[in-house]
Design an enzyme around this catalytic site. Structure first.
Site, PDB file in Angstrom:
ATOM      1  N   ASP A 181       0.829  -1.215   0.000  1.00  0.00           N
ATOM      2  CA  ASP A 181       0.000   0.000   0.000  1.00  0.00           C
ATOM      3  C   ASP A 181       0.864   1.265   0.000  1.00  0.00           C
ATOM      4  OD1 ASP A 181      -2.346   1.404  -0.045  1.00  0.00           O
ATOM      5  OD2 ASP A 181      -2.775   1.187   2.090  1.00  0.00           O
ATOM      6  N   GLY A 182       0.277   2.356  -0.499  1.00  0.00           N
ATOM      7  CA  GLY A 182       0.917   3.671  -0.405  1.00  0.00           C
ATOM      8  C   GLY A 182       1.584   4.150  -1.682  1.00  0.00           C
ATOM      9  N   ASN A 183       1.331   3.474  -2.783  1.00  0.00           N
ATOM     10  CA  ASN A 183       1.921   3.928  -4.054  1.00  0.00           C
ATOM     11  C   ASN A 183       1.463   5.343  -4.404  1.00  0.00           C
ATOM     12  OD1 ASN A 183       3.067   1.423  -4.295  1.00  0.00           O
ATOM     13  ND2 ASN A 183       1.631   0.673  -5.842  1.00  0.00           N
ATOM     14  N   GLY A 184       0.163   5.601  -4.199  1.00  0.00           N
ATOM     15  CA  GLY A 184      -0.406   6.911  -4.522  1.00  0.00           C
ATOM     16  C   GLY A 184       0.230   8.007  -3.682  1.00  0.00           C
ATOM     17  N   HIS A 206       2.592   3.690  -8.844  1.00  0.00           N
ATOM     18  CA  HIS A 206       2.375   2.262  -9.127  1.00  0.00           C
ATOM     19  C   HIS A 206       3.565   1.671  -9.895  1.00  0.00           C
ATOM     20  CE1 HIS A 206      -1.561   2.437  -7.460  1.00  0.00           C
ATOM     21  NE2 HIS A 206      -2.045   3.264  -8.373  1.00  0.00           N
ATOM     22  N   THR A 208     -10.477  -7.194  -5.335  1.00  0.00           N
ATOM     23  CA  THR A 208     -11.780  -7.200  -6.008  1.00  0.00           C
ATOM     24  C   THR A 208     -12.461  -5.831  -5.854  1.00  0.00           C
ATOM     25  OG1 THR A 208     -12.633  -8.238  -3.977  1.00  0.00           O
ATOM     26  CG2 THR A 208     -12.274  -9.682  -5.844  1.00  0.00           C
ATOM     27  N   ASN A 231     -10.729  -2.932  -5.968  1.00  0.00           N
ATOM     28  CA  ASN A 231      -9.943  -1.903  -6.653  1.00  0.00           C
ATOM     29  C   ASN A 231     -10.448  -1.553  -8.057  1.00  0.00           C
ATOM     30  OD1 ASN A 231      -6.764  -2.962  -5.181  1.00  0.00           O
ATOM     31  ND2 ASN A 231      -8.113  -1.290  -4.551  1.00  0.00           N
ATOM     32  N   TRP A 232     -11.389  -2.333  -8.620  1.00  0.00           N
ATOM     33  CA  TRP A 232     -11.898  -2.055  -9.975  1.00  0.00           C
ATOM     34  C   TRP A 232     -12.627  -0.722 -10.069  1.00  0.00           C
ATOM     35  CZ3 TRP A 232     -10.059  -4.926 -13.800  1.00  0.00           C
ATOM     36  CH2 TRP A 232      -9.666  -6.247 -13.546  1.00  0.00           C
TER      37      TRP A 232
HETATM   38  C1  IPE Z   1      -5.290  -2.891  -0.396  1.00  0.00           C
HETATM   39  O1  IPE Z   1      -4.971  -1.569  -0.616  1.00  0.00           O
HETATM   40  C2  IPE Z   1      -5.262  -3.657  -1.685  1.00  0.00           C
HETATM   41  C3  IPE Z   1      -3.954  -3.823  -2.301  1.00  0.00           C
HETATM   42  C4  IPE Z   1      -2.803  -3.519  -1.749  1.00  0.00           C
HETATM   43  C5  IPE Z   1      -3.959  -4.380  -3.626  1.00  0.00           C
HETATM   44  P1  IPE Z   1      -6.124  -0.422  -0.763  1.00  0.00           P
HETATM   45  O2  IPE Z   1      -5.431   0.870  -0.766  1.00  0.00           O
HETATM   46  O3  IPE Z   1      -6.981  -0.762  -1.908  1.00  0.00           O
HETATM   47  O4  IPE Z   1      -6.922  -0.683   0.592  1.00  0.00           O
HETATM   48  P2  IPE Z   1      -7.962   0.158   1.433  1.00  0.00           P
HETATM   49  O5  IPE Z   1      -9.176   0.286   0.583  1.00  0.00           O
HETATM   50  O6  IPE Z   1      -7.310   1.471   1.724  1.00  0.00           O
HETATM   51  O7  IPE Z   1      -8.188  -0.655   2.662  1.00  0.00           O
HETATM   52  C1  IPE Z   2      -1.436   0.362  -3.425  1.00  0.00           C
HETATM   53  O1  IPE Z   2      -1.249   1.730  -3.435  1.00  0.00           O
HETATM   54  C2  IPE Z   2      -1.688  -0.192  -4.802  1.00  0.00           C
HETATM   55  C3  IPE Z   2      -3.046  -0.751  -5.006  1.00  0.00           C
HETATM   56  C4  IPE Z   2      -3.973  -0.807  -4.115  1.00  0.00           C
HETATM   57  C5  IPE Z   2      -3.350  -1.265  -6.326  1.00  0.00           C
HETATM   58  P1  IPE Z   2      -2.487   2.757  -3.399  1.00  0.00           P
HETATM   59  O2  IPE Z   2      -2.828   3.119  -4.806  1.00  0.00           O
HETATM   60  O3  IPE Z   2      -3.591   2.218  -2.590  1.00  0.00           O
HETATM   61  O4  IPE Z   2      -1.798   4.008  -2.695  1.00  0.00           O
HETATM   62  P2  IPE Z   2      -2.485   5.029  -1.680  1.00  0.00           P
HETATM   63  O5  IPE Z   2      -3.109   4.219  -0.583  1.00  0.00           O
HETATM   64  O6  IPE Z   2      -3.499   5.802  -2.457  1.00  0.00           O
HETATM   65  O7  IPE Z   2      -1.333   5.868  -1.209  1.00  0.00           O
HETATM   66 MG    MG Z   3      -4.124   2.421  -0.606  1.00  0.00          MG
END
Ligand code: IPE
Ligand code: IPE
Ligand code: MG
Length: 229
Positions: free
Chosen positions: A16-19, A33, A62, A64-65
């Site tokens: 988590d945390g790519n964004g 990402h 499921t 994330n779509w």
């Molecule tokens: C969890 O991350 C899913 C993956 C790492 C693929 P999210 O960023 O989607 O999770 P929530 O919705 O914040 O719990």
């Molecule tokens: C995790 O990073 C990747 C996926 C869930 C696919 P996020 O895209 O959830 O990153 P944040 O939580 O917005 O920082």
């Molecule tokens: Mg996230």
């Protein structure tokens, strides 16, 4: 503790945390990402050089779509890249497998090019005898459990109780041993529908680091937790 004397560890990462990694740098989320996928390749390399027998990663849920189509498209292209890293996986003796909603199930949204990449990578790394990398894509733990429960019931008559072993045998990847340590990066402390059955006795390693910054030292911290009381 001397890891060589321990049995191989199963580490499962909620990446988590790519964004947020991208936002902090003034970059679009997609760049985060991309950095996350590149870091995963590095994490695979490090784990393969440690006493890790099983590395399981949450790539796409499921849930994330519903993200913006352009972001989903980018994440899909990165999974194609990930499953295309066959040369590297072979160099590290890593076998890849996948867990997630079966492609033929109603509601499955996995496009054909990803299905193909997944199946090809599984085939091209099947001979490897080292670490097993399991990628969770279009994965949700409740859906997995529900399906396992339904299958257990279907294969039973009323005189038998359904056993833990039987439910386990109907998981997407029944060969997966219990998780020893589950990692979640980026300061979140949620499990987010990840491997609810398999993490029963797991240690949990929460870290403030975002996934693209999850490095060898962090991996070692998580692995140490397995041996700590
Ligand atoms: C969890 O991350 C899913 C993956 C790492 C693929 P999210 O960023 O989607 O999770 P929530 O919705 O914040 O719990
Ligand atoms: C995790 O990073 C990747 C996926 C869930 C696919 P996020 O895209 O959830 O990153 P944040 O939580 O917005 O920082
Ligand atoms: Mg996230």
């Amino acid at each position: 503790m001397d890891q060589a004397k321990q049995s191989p560890i199963h580490i499962a990462c909620i990446m988590d945390g790519n964004g947020r990694w991208a936002k902090r740098r003034g970059l679009p989320r997609t760049e985060g990402h991309t950095a996350g996928e590149e870091n995963l390749a590095e994490v695979v390399r490090v784990c393969a050089s440690r006493n890790v027998g099983w590395l399981t990663v949450f790539g796409f849920s499921t849930e994330n779509w519903v993200r913006p189509p352009a972001e989903v498209k980018h994440i899909l292209s990165l999974h194609k890249r990930l499953f295309g890293r066959v040369e590297e996986l072979n160099a590290h003796n890593v076998r890849i497998q996948w867990i997630g909603r079966p492609f033929d199930e109603p509601g499955s949204k996995t496009p054909a090019f990803i299905q193909k990449a997944i199946l090809q990578a599984i085939e091209d790394t099947a001979h490897n005898t080292g670490m097993v990398l399991t990628v969770a894509f279009d994965y949700g733990s409740r859906a997995e459990l529900l399906r396992a429960a339904q299958r257990s019931r279907a294969s039973h008559n009323a005189s038998h109780d359904i056993s833990v072993a039987e439910i386990t045998s109907h998981m997407y990847a029944p060969n997966l041993p219990p998780v020893d340590v589950v990692v979640r990066t980026s300061g979140e402390s949620r499990i987010s529908n990840f491997m609810l059955w398999q993490i029963k006795g797991a240690k949990v390693y929460f870290t403030e680091r975002t996934w693209p910054d999850f490095d060898a030292r962090e991996i070692d911290n998580a692995l140490e937790l397995v041996h700590a009381r």
